[in-house]
Motif scaffolding. Structure first.
Motif, PDB file in Angstrom:
ATOM      1  N   LYS A 153      29.648  -5.540  -5.717  1.00 43.43           N
ATOM      2  CA  LYS A 153      28.715  -5.135  -6.776  1.00 43.43           C
ATOM      3  C   LYS A 153      27.522  -4.368  -6.215  1.00 43.43           C
ATOM      4  N   ASP A 154      27.522  -4.112  -4.903  1.00 38.64           N
ATOM      5  CA  ASP A 154      26.403  -3.386  -4.282  1.00 38.64           C
ATOM      6  C   ASP A 154      25.066  -4.053  -4.608  1.00 38.64           C
ATOM      7  N   THR A 155      25.058  -5.362  -4.572  1.00 38.24           N
ATOM      8  CA  THR A 155      23.898  -6.118  -5.042  1.00 38.24           C
ATOM      9  C   THR A 155      23.508  -7.206  -4.048  1.00 38.24           C
ATOM     10  N   VAL A 156      22.201  -7.357  -3.894  1.00 39.83           N
ATOM     11  CA  VAL A 156      21.632  -8.461  -3.122  1.00 39.83           C
ATOM     12  C   VAL A 156      20.834  -9.335  -4.083  1.00 39.83           C
ATOM     13  N   TYR A 157      20.964 -10.629  -3.895  1.00 41.35           N
ATOM     14  CA  TYR A 157      20.287 -11.583  -4.781  1.00 41.35           C
ATOM     15  C   TYR A 157      19.269 -12.403  -4.006  1.00 41.35           C
ATOM     16  N   LEU A 158      18.284 -12.882  -4.733  1.00 41.08           N
ATOM     17  CA  LEU A 158      17.361 -13.870  -4.188  1.00 41.08           C
ATOM     18  C   LEU A 158      17.239 -14.976  -5.219  1.00 41.08           C
ATOM     19  N   GLN A 159      17.866 -16.089  -4.922  1.00 45.96           N
ATOM     20  CA  GLN A 159      17.751 -17.258  -5.782  1.00 45.96           C
ATOM     21  C   GLN A 159      16.516 -18.036  -5.372  1.00 45.96           C
ATOM     22  N   MET A 160      15.612 -18.236  -6.295  1.00 46.05           N
ATOM     23  CA  MET A 160      14.348 -18.895  -6.004  1.00 46.05           C
ATOM     24  C   MET A 160      14.255 -20.180  -6.820  1.00 46.05           C
ATOM     25  N   ASN A 161      14.197 -21.291  -6.130  1.00 45.28           N
ATOM     26  CA  ASN A 161      14.093 -22.593  -6.783  1.00 45.28           C
ATOM     27  C   ASN A 161      12.779 -23.268  -6.408  1.00 45.28           C
ATOM     28  N   SER A 162      12.427 -24.271  -7.166  1.00 42.35           N
ATOM     29  CA  SER A 162      11.208 -25.045  -6.899  1.00 42.35           C
ATOM     30  C   SER A 162      10.009 -24.132  -6.697  1.00 42.35           C
ATOM     31  N   LEU A 163       9.865 -23.214  -7.600  1.00 38.51           N
ATOM     32  CA  LEU A 163       8.794 -22.223  -7.461  1.00 38.51           C
ATOM     33  C   LEU A 163       7.420 -22.874  -7.577  1.00 38.51           C
ATOM     34  N   VAL A 164       6.511 -22.319  -6.799  1.00 35.81           N
ATOM     35  CA  VAL A 164       5.113 -22.776  -6.798  1.00 35.81           C
ATOM     36  C   VAL A 164       4.224 -21.568  -7.074  1.00 35.81           C
ATOM     37  N   ALA A 165       2.970 -21.844  -7.423  1.00 37.11           N
ATOM     38  CA  ALA A 165       2.045 -20.770  -7.786  1.00 37.11           C
ATOM     39  C   ALA A 165       1.921 -19.734  -6.670  1.00 37.11           C
ATOM     40  N   GLU A 166       2.037 -20.197  -5.434  1.00 37.88           N
ATOM     41  CA  GLU A 166       1.893 -19.289  -4.289  1.00 37.88           C
ATOM     42  C   GLU A 166       3.048 -18.302  -4.156  1.00 37.88           C
ATOM     43  N   ASP A 167       4.088 -18.503  -4.925  1.00 33.62           N
ATOM     44  CA  ASP A 167       5.211 -17.557  -4.922  1.00 33.62           C
ATOM     45  C   ASP A 167       4.956 -16.360  -5.828  1.00 33.62           C
ATOM     46  N   THR A 168       3.869 -16.400  -6.561  1.00 33.79           N
ATOM     47  CA  THR A 168       3.527 -15.304  -7.470  1.00 33.79           C
ATOM     48  C   THR A 168       3.293 -14.012  -6.698  1.00 33.79           C
ATOM     49  N   GLY A 169       3.826 -12.924  -7.239  1.00 32.61           N
ATOM     50  CA  GLY A 169       3.616 -11.625  -6.616  1.00 32.61           C
ATOM     51  C   GLY A 169       4.655 -10.623  -7.061  1.00 32.61           C
ATOM     52  N   ASP A 170       4.495  -9.426  -6.544  1.00 29.00           N
ATOM     53  CA  ASP A 170       5.507  -8.394  -6.763  1.00 29.00           C
ATOM     54  C   ASP A 170       6.557  -8.528  -5.670  1.00 29.00           C
ATOM     55  N   TYR A 171       7.808  -8.557  -6.084  1.00 27.26           N
ATOM     56  CA  TYR A 171       8.909  -8.712  -5.145  1.00 27.26           C
ATOM     57  C   TYR A 171       9.643  -7.377  -5.008  1.00 27.26           C
ATOM     58  N   TYR A 172       9.796  -6.963  -3.764  1.00 31.31           N
ATOM     59  CA  TYR A 172      10.403  -5.672  -3.471  1.00 31.31           C
ATOM     60  C   TYR A 172      11.679  -5.852  -2.645  1.00 31.31           C
ATOM     61  N   CYS A 173      12.633  -5.027  -2.934  1.00 32.02           N
ATOM     62  CA  CYS A 173      13.873  -4.985  -2.171  1.00 32.02           C
ATOM     63  C   CYS A 173      13.782  -3.832  -1.172  1.00 32.02           C
ATOM     64  N   LYS A 174      14.181  -4.088   0.050  1.00 32.71           N
ATOM     65  CA  LYS A 174      14.207  -3.042   1.065  1.00 32.71           C
ATOM     66  C   LYS A 174      15.576  -2.971   1.711  1.00 32.71           C
ATOM     67  N   GLY A 175      16.038  -1.770   1.889  1.00 33.03           N
ATOM     68  CA  GLY A 175      17.301  -1.556   2.607  1.00 33.03           C
ATOM     69  C   GLY A 175      17.028  -0.809   3.897  1.00 33.03           C
ATOM     70  N   SER A 176      17.507  -1.365   4.991  1.00 31.56           N
ATOM     71  CA  SER A 176      17.376  -0.700   6.290  1.00 31.56           C
ATOM     72  C   SER A 176      18.625   0.141   6.503  1.00 31.56           C
ATOM     73  N   GLY A 177      18.467   1.448   6.275  1.00 23.90           N
ATOM     74  CA  GLY A 177      19.620   2.323   6.299  1.00 23.90           C
ATOM     75  C   GLY A 177      20.230   2.504   7.679  1.00 23.90           C
ATOM     76  N   ARG A 178      21.520   2.702   7.681  1.00 27.86           N
ATOM     77  CA  ARG A 178      22.222   2.978   8.939  1.00 27.86           C
ATOM     78  C   ARG A 178      21.778   4.314   9.530  1.00 27.86           C
ATOM     79  N   ASN A 179      21.120   5.124   8.710  1.00 23.56           N
ATOM     80  CA  ASN A 179      20.605   6.416   9.164  1.00 23.56           C
ATOM     81  C   ASN A 179      19.190   6.293   9.733  1.00 23.56           C
TER      82      ASN A 179
END
Length: 116
Positions: free
Chosen positions: A75-101
């Motif tokens: 599916k060309d997809t990466v997931y992040l399952q986040m459990n037991s979230l706390v207030a300190e987890d608040t923020g903008d979440y970004y996906c980064k790909g380290s290209g083979r190039n």
């Protein structure tokens, strides 16, 4: 053209769960590793979790045991399952790909807000 598109953010109560998704248009095979970063208000962007093409995973100490990173190559997809979230987890979440190039690609981010 390579693009990373995140989704799955939102507002959740402390103790709740969210699953973030990052779809890599152009194919996830282009990347040696994929990572999730977050940036809290007033703070620097930090690495939360990463996964290599070979399946090696890394977690920041603050999320170990609560977050799980995974990838679905079909599916060309990466997931992040986040459990037991706390207030300190608040923020903008970004996906980064380290290209083979040798080029890093970033998504535009998805906002996670954890209410206490």
């Amino acid at each position: 053209q390579v693009q990373l598109v995140e989704s799955g953010g939102g507002l959740v109560q402390a103790g709740g769960s969210l699953r973030l998704s990052c779809v890599a248009s152009g194919g996830i095979f282009r990347f040696d590793a994929m990572g999730w970063y977050r940036q809290a208000p007033g703070k620097e962007r930090e690495l939360v979790a990463s996964i290599t093409s070979g399946g090696f995973v890394y977690y920041a100490n603050s999320v170990k045991g609560r977050f799980t990173i995974s990838r679905d190559n079909a599916k060309d997809t990466v997931y992040l399952q986040m459990n037991s979230l706390v207030a300190e987890d608040t923020g903008d979440y970004y996906c980064k790909g380290s290209g083979r190039n040798g080029v890093d690609y970033w998504g535009k981010g998805t906002l996670v807000t954890v209410s206490s």
